[in-house]
Design an enzyme around this catalytic site. Structure first.
Site, PDB file in Angstrom:
ATOM      1  N   TYR A 178       0.833  -1.045  -0.098  1.00 48.85           N
ATOM      2  CA  TYR A 178       0.115   0.172  -0.058  1.00 48.85           C
ATOM      3  C   TYR A 178       0.888   1.320   0.040  1.00 48.85           C
ATOM      4  O   TYR A 178       1.975   1.275   0.552  1.00 48.85           O
ATOM      5  CB  TYR A 178      -1.009   0.070   1.334  1.00 48.85           C
ATOM      6  CG  TYR A 178      -0.200   0.176   2.638  1.00 48.85           C
ATOM      7  CD1 TYR A 178       0.291  -1.022   3.152  1.00 48.85           C
ATOM      8  CD2 TYR A 178      -0.075   1.348   3.055  1.00 48.85           C
ATOM      9  CE1 TYR A 178       0.858  -0.918   4.491  1.00 48.85           C
ATOM     10  CE2 TYR A 178       0.746   1.505   4.307  1.00 48.85           C
ATOM     11  CZ  TYR A 178       1.377   0.297   5.020  1.00 48.85           C
ATOM     12  OH  TYR A 178       1.940   0.381   6.183  1.00 48.85           O
ATOM     13  N   CYS A 179       0.405   2.269  -0.512  1.00 48.21           N
ATOM     14  CA  CYS A 179       0.903   3.548  -0.323  1.00 48.21           C
ATOM     15  C   CYS A 179      -0.205   4.769  -0.621  1.00 48.21           C
ATOM     16  O   CYS A 179      -1.411   4.302  -0.449  1.00 48.21           O
ATOM     17  CB  CYS A 179       2.033   3.832  -1.432  1.00 48.21           C
ATOM     18  SG  CYS A 179       1.455   3.950  -3.211  1.00 48.21           S
ATOM     19  N   THR A 180       0.253   5.874  -0.676  1.00 49.46           N
ATOM     20  CA  THR A 180      -0.606   7.266  -0.523  1.00 49.46           C
ATOM     21  C   THR A 180      -1.730   6.819  -1.287  1.00 49.46           C
ATOM     22  O   THR A 180      -2.986   6.983  -1.262  1.00 49.46           O
ATOM     23  CB  THR A 180      -0.023   8.533  -0.767  1.00 49.46           C
ATOM     24  OG1 THR A 180       1.094   8.422  -0.267  1.00 49.46           O
ATOM     25  CG2 THR A 180      -0.787   9.554  -0.278  1.00 49.46           C
TER      26      THR A 180
ATOM     27  N   ILE B 220      -4.214   4.184   0.559  1.00 45.91           N
ATOM     28  CA  ILE B 220      -4.741   4.633   1.919  1.00 45.91           C
ATOM     29  C   ILE B 220      -5.673   5.852   1.518  1.00 45.91           C
ATOM     30  O   ILE B 220      -6.472   5.970   2.462  1.00 45.91           O
ATOM     31  CB  ILE B 220      -3.478   5.172   2.709  1.00 45.91           C
ATOM     32  CG1 ILE B 220      -2.281   4.288   2.756  1.00 45.91           C
ATOM     33  CG2 ILE B 220      -3.921   5.739   4.058  1.00 45.91           C
ATOM     34  CD1 ILE B 220      -0.890   5.136   2.931  1.00 45.91           C
TER      35      ILE B 220
END
Ligand SMILES: [Zn+2]
Ligand SMILES: [Zn+2]
Length: 296
Positions: A184-186, A213
């Site tokens: 996961y990342c921004t 996210i």
């Protein structure tokens, strides 16, 4: 500004003439009166822009007029006004700097051979099914994860995105190769590349959180598997999904919970460190942990 908004989006698609796309984007952003950062490469576009809601809407409408960007997954969040001091539109070898431009293959359907995309709901289903065998793998820099991350996530020791290759090649994470690994990342863009890097190294079952996210927070807020604040790359520096958010960050001076990063006062350093508003206001702490001994 009546209602400041920020949008985040990326599209992986072959762009035969990135310079032409850059000029078009520059004109579109200027004429729409938005600011922010737009990266164009032969592999697509990656952007964060902000402005008044009407201006941002005009920009997004213009964006969608170009067929390859028609279905761009645009994530909206609230700005504070003047979130980006200026507009930057650049052509780069990569949309995100893993320093591995040749690792991914991009077609009009996006990145080939990456992890399985999961919606926030599908992520919860996977966790319900897989239990201990599901591992969150943070696709951001270590600093971002200090103030918020998925519960029990593995956080690689990365100062920048290009450190991922060194981290993965170190063998530190080889014990996860038979787990269900969820990156996961921004907003999801870094996972598009990271999931390919993982699969190329023998991680068997790799997933990526679709929309990142930001999209997860819209749906589950602080009542799901996410804890803390989300680091963002504009003047806000962090955002929360609800008033219930508890920052995971701790002030380097007094240890109180804080999502606030400040720059080290040492001119040759300037690195970010966590410092609560009280300690900043009182001047109790102006140097990062690396620089404090030199100034003691
Ligand atoms: Zn403090
Ligand atoms: Zn420092």
């Amino acid at each position: 500004m009546s209602l400041p908004k920020i949008v985040l989006f990326y599209v992986f698609t072959p762009l035969p003439d990135p310079e032409a796309v850059r000029l078009w984007q520059l004109n579109l952003a200027r004429s729409s009166n938005v600011t922010g950062r737009i990266i164009v490469s032969a592999q697509g576009i990656n952007a964060t822009v902000g402005g008044d809601i009407q201006d941002v809407k005009r920009y997004v409408r213009g964006l969608r007029e170009y067929v390859p960007f028609k279905d761009a997954d645009v994530k909206w969040s609230d700005g504070r006004g003047d979130d980006f001091p200026r507009l930057s539109v650049k052509v780069r070898p990569e949309l995100v700097s893993f320093h591995a431009p040749d690792v991914i293959t991009v077609t009009e359907h996006g990145v080939q051979g990456g992890g399985t995309h999961l919606t926030p709901r599908e992520l919860h289903q996977l966790v319900d099914r897989g239990g201990e065998n599901v591992v969150f793998f943070d696709g951001r820099n270590e600093l971002e994860a200090r103030i918020g991350r998925f519960r029990d996530a593995v956080v690689p020791d990365t100062g920048t995105t290009r450190d991922f290759i060194r981290e993965l090649d170190s063998g530190k994470y080889d014990h996860l190769k038979d787990k269900h690994v969820v990156t996961y990342c921004t907003g999801g863009v870094r996972c598009e590349v990271l999931s390919v890097l993982l699969k190329n190294r023998g991680f068997r079952d790799v997933y990526q959180l679709d929309g990142g996210i930001v999209r997860y927070g819209e749906q589950y807020g602080d009542h799901g598997l996410w804890d803390g604040s989300l680091y963002v790359f504009d003047k806000r520096m962090h955002m929360e999904f609800s008033p219930d958010a508890r920052s995971l960050g701790r002030c380097e001076e007094c240890g109180t919970a804080t999502p606030t990063f400040v720059n080290c006062a040492e001119p040759t350093c300037r690195q970010l460190f966590l410092c609560c508003e009280d300690c900043t206001a009182s001047g109790a702490r102006v140097y990062c942990p690396d620089c404090v001994p030199a100034h003691a």
